[in-house]
Design an enzyme around this catalytic site. Structure first.
Site, mmCIF file in Angstrom:
data_model
loop_
_atom_site.group_PDB
_atom_site.id
_atom_site.type_symbol
_atom_site.label_atom_id
_atom_site.label_comp_id
_atom_site.label_asym_id
_atom_site.label_seq_id
_atom_site.Cartn_x
_atom_site.Cartn_y
_atom_site.Cartn_z
ATOM 1 N N TYR A 142 0.820 -1.147 0.049
ATOM 2 C CA TYR A 142 -0.202 -0.050 0.004
ATOM 3 C C TYR A 142 0.924 1.251 0.270
ATOM 4 O O TYR A 142 2.077 1.351 0.233
ATOM 5 C CB TYR A 142 -1.022 0.049 1.277
ATOM 6 C CG TYR A 142 -0.287 0.413 2.462
ATOM 7 C CD1 TYR A 142 -0.513 1.471 3.059
ATOM 8 C CD2 TYR A 142 0.515 -0.514 2.882
ATOM 9 C CE1 TYR A 142 0.062 2.154 4.270
ATOM 10 C CE2 TYR A 142 1.010 -0.035 4.291
ATOM 11 C CZ TYR A 142 0.713 1.080 4.934
ATOM 12 O OH TYR A 142 1.459 1.334 6.239
ATOM 13 N N ARG A 193 7.905 4.187 -5.068
ATOM 14 C CA ARG A 193 8.341 3.032 -3.729
ATOM 15 C C ARG A 193 7.072 1.701 -4.094
ATOM 16 O O ARG A 193 7.643 0.814 -3.841
ATOM 17 C CB ARG A 193 8.262 3.645 -2.559
ATOM 18 C CG ARG A 193 8.175 2.585 -1.300
ATOM 19 C CD ARG A 193 8.074 3.397 -0.005
ATOM 20 N NE ARG A 193 6.904 4.011 0.266
ATOM 21 C CZ ARG A 193 6.587 4.672 1.406
ATOM 22 N NH1 ARG A 193 7.747 4.900 2.181
ATOM 23 N NH2 ARG A 193 5.403 5.379 1.575
ATOM 24 N N ARG A 247 -8.197 -20.675 -1.686
ATOM 25 C CA ARG A 247 -7.084 -20.313 -0.766
ATOM 26 C C ARG A 247 -5.934 -21.343 -1.014
ATOM 27 O O ARG A 247 -6.263 -22.411 -0.898
ATOM 28 C CB ARG A 247 -7.625 -20.302 0.876
ATOM 29 C CG ARG A 247 -6.542 -20.068 1.857
ATOM 30 C CD ARG A 247 -7.191 -20.093 3.183
ATOM 31 N NE ARG A 247 -6.414 -19.515 4.166
ATOM 32 C CZ ARG A 247 -5.513 -20.413 4.799
ATOM 33 N NH1 ARG A 247 -5.424 -21.493 4.266
ATOM 34 N NH2 ARG A 247 -4.506 -19.950 5.413
ATOM 35 N N LYS A 304 6.558 -1.849 1.836
ATOM 36 C CA LYS A 304 5.394 -1.488 2.285
ATOM 37 C C LYS A 304 4.225 -2.118 2.375
ATOM 38 O O LYS A 304 3.285 -2.037 1.552
ATOM 39 C CB LYS A 304 5.046 -0.146 1.779
ATOM 40 C CG LYS A 304 4.103 0.755 3.012
ATOM 41 C CD LYS A 304 4.125 2.337 2.378
ATOM 42 C CE LYS A 304 3.275 3.050 3.195
ATOM 43 N NZ LYS A 304 3.621 3.466 4.464
ATOM 44 N N GLU A 325 12.078 2.166 13.956
ATOM 45 C CA GLU A 325 11.540 3.516 13.577
ATOM 46 C C GLU A 325 10.210 3.562 14.614
ATOM 47 O O GLU A 325 10.208 2.673 15.307
ATOM 48 C CB GLU A 325 11.039 3.228 12.384
ATOM 49 C CG GLU A 325 10.450 1.785 11.947
ATOM 50 C CD GLU A 325 10.279 1.722 10.418
ATOM 51 O OE1 GLU A 325 10.435 2.220 9.542
ATOM 52 O OE2 GLU A 325 10.023 0.304 10.030
ATOM 53 N N LEU A 375 11.333 0.989 6.810
ATOM 54 C CA LEU A 375 10.618 1.490 5.706
ATOM 55 C C LEU A 375 11.492 2.638 5.062
ATOM 56 O O LEU A 375 11.985 3.610 5.754
ATOM 57 C CB LEU A 375 9.228 2.183 5.753
ATOM 58 C CG LEU A 375 8.249 2.480 4.552
ATOM 59 C CD1 LEU A 375 8.051 1.148 3.833
ATOM 60 C CD2 LEU A 375 6.905 3.157 5.176
#
Length: 286
Positions: free
Chosen positions: A33, A52, A101, A150, A182, A206
């Site tokens: 995301y 990114r 799945r 991310k 972070e 990140l």
């Protein structure tokens, strides 16, 4: 009036938005995301977020669902349709819906899922918290090892924010092997004199888009930047501290684990970097 959201090629009212229960983003957090801020109706640092996103997709062997130009147009259309002046655009790409799945990736690959929505946040650049500063606590870093991607695997950061909320503070800094990695959703910094210290880029953190812009602006302002790890104890002895993220921009930190930094008010370097970042970002917003 409900928001208009984007789901796999269609702009629909949020009440009508549907995602298959077999989508791998839903079942396995097999998704990445980005969050892009909007100021004055324009996108902040869009090129960085787009780049990114491409890196995250490559690292997870996912195809891009649309071209870069199409992605920009979708962002702009959502901002327009929802009348966003200040706020955010959330984007998520999933590996898609293989129809059942399975831990293994679908073979052949299925079309990736693409979902976007907006959030209105009036006065985003003038957040009262920036004038008061954040208080934070430290917690162990118990996330997976590839924090540079991310992904939507945000359960532990969410738990970290709840730990901070329970402690009556604003956020938590994550600590691994004695050093700060972070924040729960931001990059962390301390300031000593005119020297800004922040952890170097690696798989551990990140690669923040706001981080890159702020460090560039700091160097242009003749501030020294040192990319290395630091401890919580070192942070407590710092002159200032702050965090950066797409939605918080540059947010001063005034307390760490109960220890007050400096005068207990946002420091001059963090405050100035916030001003510079917002001012310069507005000039090049799209």
């Amino acid at each position: 009036m409900s928001r208009i959201v984007y789901v796999n090629g269609d702009y629909v009212p949020e009440e009508e938005a549907k995602v298959s229960i077999f989508d791998r983003g839903f079942l396995m957090a097999d998704a990445v995301y980005e969050v892009t801020s909007v100021l004055d109706g324009k996108l902040i640092d869009f090129a960085g977020h787009r780049a990114r996103l491409g890196r995250s997709l490559t690292e997870l062997q996912m195809d891009a669902p649309v071209t870069d130009d199409e992605l920009l147009e979708i962002h702009r259309e959502l901002v327009k349709r929802n009348g966003i002046t200040d706020g955010l655009v959330y984007l998520q790409v999933t590996r898609g819906n293989p129809g059942d799945r399975d831990f293994a990736f679908p073979n052949p690959a299925v079309k990736p899922g693409l979902f976007l929505f907006t959030q209105s946040k009036p006065g985003l650049a003038d957040a009262p918290a920036a004038k008061a500063g954040w208080k934070i606590i430290s917690i162990p870093d118990e996330r997976w090892g590839r924090r540079d991607i991310k992904t939507t695997q945000l359960l532990y950061p969410s738990l970290g924010k709840m730990m901070a909320k329970k402690a009556g503070v604003d956020d938590a800094w994550l600590v691994e092997d004695g050093f700060v990695t972070e924040g729960t959703s931001n990059n962390a910094y301390i300031v000593k004199g005119r020297r800004i210290i922040t952890r170097a880029l690696s798989h551990d953190i990140l690669h923040g888009i706001t981080r890159a812009a702020v460090l560039r602006m700091a160097k242009e302002a003749q501030l020294e930047v040192e990319e290395r790890s630091f401890t919580i104890e070192e942070a407590k002895d710092a002159d200032e501290a702050f965090v950066t993220s797409a939605s918080a921009f540059v947010m001063p930190v005034v307390e760490i684990d109960g220890a007050t930094l400096g005068s207990g008010k946002p420091g001059p370097i963090a405050a100035r970097l916030r001003e510079i970042y917002i001012e310069e970002s507005r000039k090049v917003a799209v």
